[in-house]
Design a protein around this motif. Sequence first.
Motif, PDB file in Angstrom:
ATOM      1  N   UNK A 181     -62.222  12.006  75.452  1.00 16.28           N
ATOM      2  CA  UNK A 181     -63.221  11.769  74.405  1.00 16.28           C
ATOM      3  C   UNK A 181     -62.663  10.794  73.378  1.00 16.28           C
ATOM      4  N   UNK A 182     -63.502  10.393  72.425  1.00 19.53           N
ATOM      5  CA  UNK A 182     -63.194   9.274  71.543  1.00 19.53           C
ATOM      6  C   UNK A 182     -62.090   9.550  70.528  1.00 19.53           C
ATOM      7  N   UNK A 183     -61.746  10.816  70.319  1.00 19.18           N
ATOM      8  CA  UNK A 183     -60.739  11.142  69.303  1.00 19.18           C
ATOM      9  C   UNK A 183     -59.715  12.125  69.869  1.00 19.18           C
ATOM     10  N   UNK A 184     -59.354  11.899  71.128  1.00 22.04           N
ATOM     11  CA  UNK A 184     -58.356  12.752  71.776  1.00 22.04           C
ATOM     12  C   UNK A 184     -56.955  12.221  71.446  1.00 22.04           C
ATOM     13  N   UNK A 185     -56.429  12.646  70.305  1.00 25.51           N
ATOM     14  CA  UNK A 185     -55.161  12.094  69.830  1.00 25.51           C
ATOM     15  C   UNK A 185     -54.056  13.145  69.844  1.00 25.51           C
ATOM     16  N   UNK A 186     -54.230  14.191  70.661  1.00 19.81           N
ATOM     17  CA  UNK A 186     -53.252  15.274  70.691  1.00 19.81           C
ATOM     18  C   UNK A 186     -51.874  14.826  71.183  1.00 19.81           C
ATOM     19  N   UNK A 187     -51.839  13.703  71.925  1.00 16.29           N
ATOM     20  CA  UNK A 187     -50.555  13.248  72.468  1.00 16.29           C
ATOM     21  C   UNK A 187     -49.730  12.460  71.440  1.00 16.29           C
ATOM     22  N   UNK A 188     -50.346  12.078  70.323  1.00 20.15           N
ATOM     23  CA  UNK A 188     -49.605  11.333  69.306  1.00 20.15           C
ATOM     24  C   UNK A 188     -48.720  12.281  68.484  1.00 20.15           C
ATOM     25  N   UNK A 189     -47.765  11.714  67.779  1.00 18.51           N
ATOM     26  CA  UNK A 189     -46.878  12.581  66.993  1.00 18.51           C
ATOM     27  C   UNK A 189     -47.616  13.161  65.787  1.00 18.51           C
TER      28      UNK A 189
ATOM     29  N   UNK B 113     -47.277  13.061  62.616  1.00 19.52           N
ATOM     30  CA  UNK B 113     -47.592  12.233  61.444  1.00 19.52           C
ATOM     31  C   UNK B 113     -48.842  11.383  61.680  1.00 19.52           C
ATOM     32  N   UNK B 114     -48.977  10.827  62.894  1.00 20.19           N
ATOM     33  CA  UNK B 114     -50.167  10.040  63.226  1.00 20.19           C
ATOM     34  C   UNK B 114     -51.401  10.939  63.252  1.00 20.19           C
ATOM     35  N   UNK B 115     -51.260  12.127  63.857  1.00 25.05           N
ATOM     36  CA  UNK B 115     -52.406  13.035  63.947  1.00 25.05           C
ATOM     37  C   UNK B 115     -52.896  13.436  62.563  1.00 25.05           C
ATOM     38  N   UNK B 116     -51.982  13.969  61.740  1.00 22.20           N
ATOM     39  CA  UNK B 116     -52.404  14.450  60.431  1.00 22.20           C
ATOM     40  C   UNK B 116     -52.779  13.301  59.491  1.00 22.20           C
ATOM     41  N   UNK B 117     -52.139  12.162  59.664  1.00 23.55           N
ATOM     42  CA  UNK B 117     -52.553  10.994  58.897  1.00 23.55           C
ATOM     43  C   UNK B 117     -53.978  10.594  59.232  1.00 23.55           C
ATOM     44  N   UNK B 118     -54.335  10.679  60.513  1.00 23.27           N
ATOM     45  CA  UNK B 118     -55.703  10.365  60.954  1.00 23.27           C
ATOM     46  C   UNK B 118     -56.698  11.364  60.389  1.00 23.27           C
ATOM     47  N   UNK B 119     -56.339  12.659  60.425  1.00 22.42           N
ATOM     48  CA  UNK B 119     -57.250  13.680  59.889  1.00 22.42           C
ATOM     49  C   UNK B 119     -57.509  13.454  58.396  1.00 22.42           C
ATOM     50  N   UNK B 120     -56.441  13.204  57.649  1.00 20.25           N
ATOM     51  CA  UNK B 120     -56.576  13.021  56.195  1.00 20.25           C
ATOM     52  C   UNK B 120     -57.389  11.768  55.888  1.00 20.25           C
ATOM     53  N   UNK B 121     -57.130  10.687  56.633  1.00 15.91           N
ATOM     54  CA  UNK B 121     -57.864   9.440  56.414  1.00 15.91           C
ATOM     55  C   UNK B 121     -59.352   9.640  56.659  1.00 15.91           C
ATOM     56  N   UNK B 122     -59.697  10.289  57.775  1.00 10.45           N
ATOM     57  CA  UNK B 122     -61.111  10.492  58.091  1.00 10.45           C
ATOM     58  C   UNK B 122     -61.750  11.433  57.079  1.00 10.45           C
ATOM     59  N   UNK B 123     -61.017  12.450  56.645  1.00  9.49           N
ATOM     60  CA  UNK B 123     -61.553  13.342  55.619  1.00  9.49           C
ATOM     61  C   UNK B 123     -61.863  12.574  54.337  1.00  9.49           C
TER      62      UNK B 123
END
Length: 443
Positions: free
Chosen positions: A405-413, A415-425
């Motif tokens: 799916x379009x936001x399947x980022x579980x394989x990233x480290x 910092x990238x994952x939580x940085x992405x969550x915070x940015x989108x929030x």
Amino acid sequence: MFFYVWADWRFLVLLVTSTLVNFYLGLKIHETEEDRKRSIYLYLGVIFNVGLLLYFKYFNFFYQGFFELLNFFGVESSYNSLTILLPLGISFFTFQTLGYLIDVFNEEVEPTKDFLDFSVFVAFFPKILSGPIERAAGFIPQIQEKRVLTYNVFVDGLRQILWGLFAKIVVAENCAAIANPIFNDYQDKPGSVLLLGTFFYAIQLYADFSGYSNMAIGISKLFGIQLMRNFATPFFSTNISDFWRKWHISLTTWMLDYVFTPLSFILRRHQKKGLIFSIVITFVLVGFWHGANWTFVAYGLLHGIYFIPLVYKGKMNSSEIVAKGKQIPSLKELSKMIALFILIMLTDVFFRANSVSHALDYLKRIFSFSIVDVPNTILNTTTLVTIVLIFFFVFIEWINRERKHDFEINSYNIFIRWGSYILIFLLLLFFGRSAETFIYFQF
């Protein structure tokens, strides 16, 4: 059903009736050994389900057309359209139940004898309003077995909900704020502005519906149920066939299995002409499925016509992920994607317009000398911010185009994952706009 009643309690009678009738017919088709009687039960199901759609969704369309035809032949007549409420999600749950009966008839699936299981199949709330259009073979076994909810599935569901929210209330709604005023008052605007209006509407339509689908799939994962993928980054396609394999996948595959395949089999002796006719008819029905308006018929017809060159070139089945294993596409791939997007974007004018004449007039004004004018009226901070948000949206979809799916980022480290969550929030917080409904709720 509680949520469905919340919208309008009168719709509950239709939903319960549809569930009861299709549950009973599925059992009778399976239990009956005589082919003739099995066919009769199937025909009753087809008449019942198609009849519901024709009455609630298309009655006024044909009613109006009948009187217009009389007037065309010189028979003076007048009419008043009937006030018929359109039940929420009727196109989605009706296609589900119709497909269920056909699958039972073809012995591709055994009917469930548990009425509660069948009711969940019909009325599972994440998908009832705007799909995906699920198949019984994929959905019912999931609710018949014990579901084990794992941490990874739960988190992935939340991740997909987050991305769906971003697509809807940030990307789609900001695009709508630009596109709607252009389409609603287009006569005095230059072609350059109208062209940009089509661009923002094309993005709005995709972000709106893919956003809903991602939220529906994500919510279902929280219950341990996997719905089928409904969008697979369709704008990264290089031909129209590939586009429709990735756009509204549940509807496309339904039409492929239950309309195109049997029709092309009947017309197989006509070879390419029969194949073209089958494709065009299928896409006219795809367009008409969206609503009782000639604009949707024109939308479907155009998409069917776009397949003709592929049929003659023998490239109907060519479908690969663009730039697979690479970070950027080749110049050839990029040019094909852009050309296809422009074609889809211009065809979407029929999807958005109130009438065919409205769509044709809009397109005519685009391709006027004013297309080279500087679009000063919409060159402002809001437009520039929206373009940046679109680029971010497209970038994330591009890097995830080979994933589930379009936001399947579980394989990233982490910092990238939580940085992405915070940015989108933060983007949701500062650029999100309120929305009353989804575009596809009307279908």
